[in-house]
Design a protein around this motif. Structure first.
Motif, PDB file in Angstrom:
ATOM      1  N   ASP A 196       1.123  -1.002   0.236  1.00  0.00           N
ATOM      2  CA  ASP A 196       0.191  -0.137   0.268  1.00  0.00           C
ATOM      3  C   ASP A 196       0.873   0.723  -0.374  1.00  0.00           C
ATOM      4  O   ASP A 196       0.451   1.751  -0.588  1.00  0.00           O
ATOM      5  CB  ASP A 196      -1.129  -0.478   1.529  1.00  0.00           C
ATOM      6  CG  ASP A 196      -1.867  -0.866   1.065  1.00  0.00           C
ATOM      7  OD1 ASP A 196      -2.112  -0.635   0.081  1.00  0.00           O
ATOM      8  OD2 ASP A 196      -2.094  -2.058   1.794  1.00  0.00           O
ATOM      9  N   GLU A 197       2.224   0.766   0.621  1.00  0.00           N
ATOM     10  CA  GLU A 197       2.758   2.176   0.902  1.00  0.00           C
ATOM     11  C   GLU A 197       3.604   2.150  -0.435  1.00  0.00           C
ATOM     12  O   GLU A 197       3.645   3.208  -0.958  1.00  0.00           O
ATOM     13  CB  GLU A 197       3.748   1.633   2.076  1.00  0.00           C
ATOM     14  CG  GLU A 197       4.286   3.266   2.201  1.00  0.00           C
ATOM     15  CD  GLU A 197       6.105   3.191   2.366  1.00  0.00           C
ATOM     16  OE1 GLU A 197       6.144   3.466   4.000  1.00  0.00           O
ATOM     17  OE2 GLU A 197       6.660   2.292   2.738  1.00  0.00           O
ATOM     18  N   LEU A 198       4.252   1.649  -1.358  1.00  0.00           N
ATOM     19  CA  LEU A 198       4.584   1.456  -2.715  1.00  0.00           C
ATOM     20  C   LEU A 198       3.912   1.998  -3.057  1.00  0.00           C
ATOM     21  O   LEU A 198       3.579   2.770  -4.517  1.00  0.00           O
ATOM     22  CB  LEU A 198       4.853   0.358  -2.937  1.00  0.00           C
ATOM     23  CG  LEU A 198       6.132  -1.102  -2.119  1.00  0.00           C
ATOM     24  CD1 LEU A 198       6.436  -1.939  -2.718  1.00  0.00           C
ATOM     25  CD2 LEU A 198       6.972   0.228  -2.599  1.00  0.00           C
ATOM     26  N   LEU A 199       2.087   1.422  -3.305  1.00  0.00           N
ATOM     27  CA  LEU A 199       1.320   1.609  -4.163  1.00  0.00           C
ATOM     28  C   LEU A 199       0.600   3.737  -3.916  1.00  0.00           C
ATOM     29  O   LEU A 199       0.941   4.703  -5.349  1.00  0.00           O
ATOM     30  CB  LEU A 199      -0.395   1.093  -4.365  1.00  0.00           C
ATOM     31  CG  LEU A 199      -1.163   1.705  -5.049  1.00  0.00           C
ATOM     32  CD1 LEU A 199      -0.653   1.773  -6.198  1.00  0.00           C
ATOM     33  CD2 LEU A 199      -2.008   0.852  -4.999  1.00  0.00           C
ATOM     34  N   GLU A 200       0.836   4.038  -3.076  1.00  0.00           N
ATOM     35  CA  GLU A 200       0.891   5.767  -2.600  1.00  0.00           C
ATOM     36  C   GLU A 200       2.208   6.303  -2.824  1.00  0.00           C
ATOM     37  O   GLU A 200       2.062   7.910  -3.628  1.00  0.00           O
ATOM     38  CB  GLU A 200       0.236   5.645  -1.405  1.00  0.00           C
ATOM     39  CG  GLU A 200      -1.126   5.229  -1.246  1.00  0.00           C
ATOM     40  CD  GLU A 200      -2.031   5.994  -2.030  1.00  0.00           C
ATOM     41  OE1 GLU A 200      -2.132   7.062  -2.364  1.00  0.00           O
ATOM     42  OE2 GLU A 200      -2.875   5.501  -2.479  1.00  0.00           O
ATOM     43  N   ALA A 201       2.955   6.087  -2.045  1.00  0.00           N
ATOM     44  CA  ALA A 201       4.199   6.768  -2.381  1.00  0.00           C
ATOM     45  C   ALA A 201       5.155   6.435  -3.537  1.00  0.00           C
ATOM     46  O   ALA A 201       5.428   7.690  -4.570  1.00  0.00           O
ATOM     47  CB  ALA A 201       5.558   6.251  -1.283  1.00  0.00           C
ATOM     48  N   VAL A 202       5.650   5.536  -4.484  1.00  0.00           N
ATOM     49  CA  VAL A 202       5.575   5.454  -5.984  1.00  0.00           C
ATOM     50  C   VAL A 202       4.901   5.282  -7.045  1.00  0.00           C
ATOM     51  O   VAL A 202       5.678   6.606  -7.972  1.00  0.00           O
ATOM     52  CB  VAL A 202       6.661   4.189  -5.997  1.00  0.00           C
ATOM     53  CG1 VAL A 202       7.897   4.302  -7.779  1.00  0.00           C
ATOM     54  CG2 VAL A 202       7.320   4.006  -4.131  1.00  0.00           C
ATOM     55  N   LEU A 203       3.344   5.203  -6.863  1.00  0.00           N
ATOM     56  CA  LEU A 203       2.773   5.452  -7.898  1.00  0.00           C
ATOM     57  C   LEU A 203       1.971   5.894  -8.150  1.00  0.00           C
ATOM     58  O   LEU A 203       0.572   6.582  -9.047  1.00  0.00           O
ATOM     59  CB  LEU A 203       2.250   3.841  -8.388  1.00  0.00           C
ATOM     60  CG  LEU A 203       2.461   3.101  -9.562  1.00  0.00           C
ATOM     61  CD1 LEU A 203       4.298   2.042  -8.961  1.00  0.00           C
ATOM     62  CD2 LEU A 203       2.109   1.790  -9.755  1.00  0.00           C
ATOM     63  N   ASN A 204       1.862   6.840  -6.610  1.00  0.00           N
ATOM     64  CA  ASN A 204       1.209   7.956  -6.468  1.00  0.00           C
ATOM     65  C   ASN A 204      -0.586   8.136  -6.565  1.00  0.00           C
ATOM     66  O   ASN A 204      -1.357   8.534  -6.940  1.00  0.00           O
ATOM     67  CB  ASN A 204       1.099   9.549  -7.804  1.00  0.00           C
ATOM     68  CG  ASN A 204       2.246  10.409  -7.400  1.00  0.00           C
ATOM     69  OD1 ASN A 204       2.703  10.058  -6.562  1.00  0.00           O
ATOM     70  ND2 ASN A 204       2.886  10.672  -8.503  1.00  0.00           N
ATOM     71  N   GLY A 205      -1.175   6.160  -6.624  1.00  0.00           N
ATOM     72  CA  GLY A 205      -1.996   6.359  -5.937  1.00  0.00           C
ATOM     73  C   GLY A 205      -2.833   5.521  -7.573  1.00  0.00           C
ATOM     74  O   GLY A 205      -3.949   5.498  -7.497  1.00  0.00           O
TER      75      GLY A 205
END
Length: 513
Positions: A307-316
């Motif tokens: 979840d953190e990767l999705l938000e922080a790296v892929l901007n959601g």
């Protein structure tokens, strides 16, 4: 925008219908957009992330190869780009005679680029190419149940299978492209792989490997003359370079806008569509190393905060998945999420008899193939470092990355995407069986369950079987499932193009404004 959890509740059919309304429009490019003004007859230039490995049909299971060559070859069955439903192309109709027999009636009057007639012999030749072990087709494992292709008449074929094969039409639609038998036999496979002949909307002009593929319109195409006369697929591996080329007017279209750069585009320049492609971290038990132990694989699942990767790296931009299928897959079943629990990760590694601080792993990743792929890999390495696991990230050119996977030469882990996949078999059989070229995981009892489920014609029993398999794979920590991809396209002001849910870039469907 497809933000996290934005399409979780949507059913397959609903999403497909809605995707027909997805923006495929485009706004003024901020450059001169040379050669692409309204009514222009100049070449359409598509920035593409990687080159084809071959221009021969039915050989390489690879999105980049398939996307390029589908402009040269026709399928006999395809999917509707908006709904995902099967549509006839070179086949006019098909029938399931019994559980082991299928017949297909073919279209008459179609010509190959060299003037030869399309007929049943061409269909048989193209399938037989896959089945012949000497050809080394990476599609072979997907077609292993085919026993024989019989020519019934010039425009009718019968396909006989050794075991029940209820998903045969799926296989045909996803895989099979039709080659000209006489041409391949005359010039040989090596030349046919460099200078292809098909029945498609575009004919071959020039291929400069890792640079460009140039095609021109087939003016005698059986579906009508293409609106775009010339097309060039220009190979531009780096996200930033594709974006720069688009902004300067050098290219007219590219897929996978860098998610950290979306704000630099006018919203009307962006075409967006939900994809059934999934991105995941493979935890290979097919190579020697600590990941043969299920407890170590489970520990890695607990140590990675997707979840953190999705938000922080892929901007959601994507939708979180917890199992091997996307939420757009017809056979998707909800699976239990490991959740982020670094303490549990450390405990499991110790239970496996390993000191977390002495655990060192290699993670292979491409760069520029999937949204922020190498950035995600580096972020995963950082998260694993927090529980003491050292990770060496190996960045590969896309073709080399695939070769390493096929030859089982990757490190312990690797990044990959898969799809678009609309049913379970096309993912599960190809990624979790021993001999499939892109598989990273094998367990005898699970493979037996997969093969038994594949043969079930009863749809309810089939879905139940795949649901059980999905949970088994999660329990065994075969992967770290990451997310279902959101496809973002940059589209020039002068081009009419509507993104497809299956990611194909069929130039015949495009036109200048």
């Amino acid at each position: 925008m497809l933000k996290k959890n934005g399409i979780v509740a949507l059913l397959l059919v609903v999403v497909m219908v809605l995707s027909a309304c997805t923006a495929g429009t485009n706004a003024d490019n901020k450059s001169s957009d040379s050669g692409s003004g309204g009514g222009s007859k100049g070449p359409l230039i598509i920035g593409f992330e990687a080159d084809a490995s071959t221009l021969l049909a039915n050989h390489d299971v690879n999105y980049t190869t398939d996307t390029l060559i589908r402009n040269i070859y026709d399928p006999i069955i395809d999917r509707d780009g908006k709904t995902g439903e099967f549509v006839p192309v070179l086949a006019e109709e098909w029938k399931n005679v019994d559980e082991k027999t299928w017949t297909l009636k073919l279209k008459e009057g179609v010509k190959f680029h060299n003037g030869a007639d399309f007929n049943a012999d061409a269909v048989k030749f193209s399938i037989d190419y896959i089945l012949d072990e000497a050809n080394g087709s990476y599609y072979r494992s997907r077609w292993a149940s085919i026993e024989e292709v019989v020519v019934l008449s010039d425009y009718e074929v019968e396909i006989r299978t050794a075991v029940p094969f209820p998903s045969l039409i799926q296989r045909i639609a996803e895989d099979l492209l039709i080659m000209e038998p006489g041409y391949v036999k005359e010039v040989g496979i090596e030349k046919a792989a460099r200078e292809p002949v098909g029945t498609g909307a575009y004919t071959f002009v020039e291929w400069s490997r890792d640079n460009h593929l140039k095609l021109k319109a087939n003016k005698d195409y059986w579906q009508g003359k293409p609106a775009v006369e010339e097309v060039e697929f220009r190979i531009i591996p780096e996200f930033s370079a594709r974006m720069s080329a688009f902004m300067s007017g050098e290219i007219h279209l590219f897929k996978n806008i860098p998610v950290d750069s979306v704000a630099q585009f006018d919203k009307n320049q962006i075409g967006e569509v939900p994809s059934s492609r999934i991105n995941y971290l493979a935890l290979s038990n097919l190579v020697d190393g600590p990941l043969k132990d299920v407890k170590v694989r489970q520990a890695i699942n607990y140590a990675i905060d997707a979840d953190e990767l999705l938000e922080a790296v892929l901007n959601g931009y994507g939708t979180r998945i917890t199992g091997p299928l996307s939420k757009l897959n017809a056979d998707y079943a909800e699976t239990k999420d490991y959740g982020y629990d670094p303490d549990r990760a450390v405990q499991l590694i110790k239970e496996a008899g390993v000191d977390p601080k002495e655990l060192s792993l290699t993670l292979d990743t491409p760069s520029g193939r999937y949204p922020m792929d190498s950035h995600v890999a580096q972020a995963i390495a950082s998260q694993l470092q927090k529980v003491g696991i050292k990770v060496n990230v190996q960045v590969n050119e896309w073709g080399k990355h695939l070769e390493k996977i096929q030859k089982r030469e990757t490190g312990d882990m690797y990044m990959l995407g898969w799809g678009p996949a609309f049913d379970a078999q096309s993912t599960i059989e190809n990624l979790f069986t021993q001999n499939a070229p892109y598989s990273s995981f094998y367990q005898e009892d699970i493979e037996k369950k997969i093969m038994e489920t594949n043969q079930l014609f009863d749809q309810k029993e089939r879905q139940t079987g795949y649901a059980e398999i999905q949970q088994l794979l999660v329990d065994q920590a075969a992967w770290v499932p990451l997310w279902q991809q959101a496809d973002l396209y940059a589209i020039s002001t002068s081009l009419k193009f509507s993104p497809r849910i299956d990611e194909k870039m069929n130039v015949f469907e495009m036109s200048w404004k």
